[in-house]
Design a protein around this motif. Sequence first.
Motif: not given
Length: 184
Positions: A8-13, A54-56, A164-168, A171-176
């Motif tokens: 969960l903390k990873h999601d926060h970052r 996703y996170h909430h 969706g693991v690929a979607r996550i 999204l992580e790449s999109a945030a970067i």
Amino acid sequence: MSGPFHLLKHDHRIIERALKALDGACLRLETGDQIPAPDLSKMIDFISTFADSYHHGKEEIILFPVLVRAGIQYQGGPLGAMEREHQIERRLMGNLRTAVEEYDQGDAGAGARFIEAARAYTHMMVGHLEREDSVLFPIAEALLNEDEKRALIAEFKKADHTFGVARITELESAAIKLENDWAF
Ligand SMILES: [Fe+2]
Ligand SMILES: [Fe+2]
């Protein structure tokens, strides 16, 4: 294996990257720069999908019920407070979405309303992530036994597959990319 609260903390970052992008966009708008509405929409879409759905979603549907069963009070306790904050964040996100739509239609005051809504959202969210990281998660970490933590991780993994693991990963790449493109 990482513990459930580490996940969960990873999601926060990841969420913090998008908040930095949002702040960068606000600073540009404040100094008179024009930002294409689709770029602002990308930030709101990320927040809506990753932070909220996703996170909430994982916290409300999986974590909070586990903690209630383990004995943490819901109403009048930290869980009720955290869920109330999620609801406030959803309302503020709605304001952001409306401001982007009005900005896109050429409304002269929409940029200022976007900045106001973004600052309110970021202020709320930064405090919320901090309260979970430093108060709720340590309480939960101490309360749950190893079997309960393993079960929680399994539920989070199941939720990842449903979402969706690929979607996550996308999204992580999109945030970067948002952070690289917009943060100062
Ligand atoms: Fe939360
Ligand atoms: Fe959280």
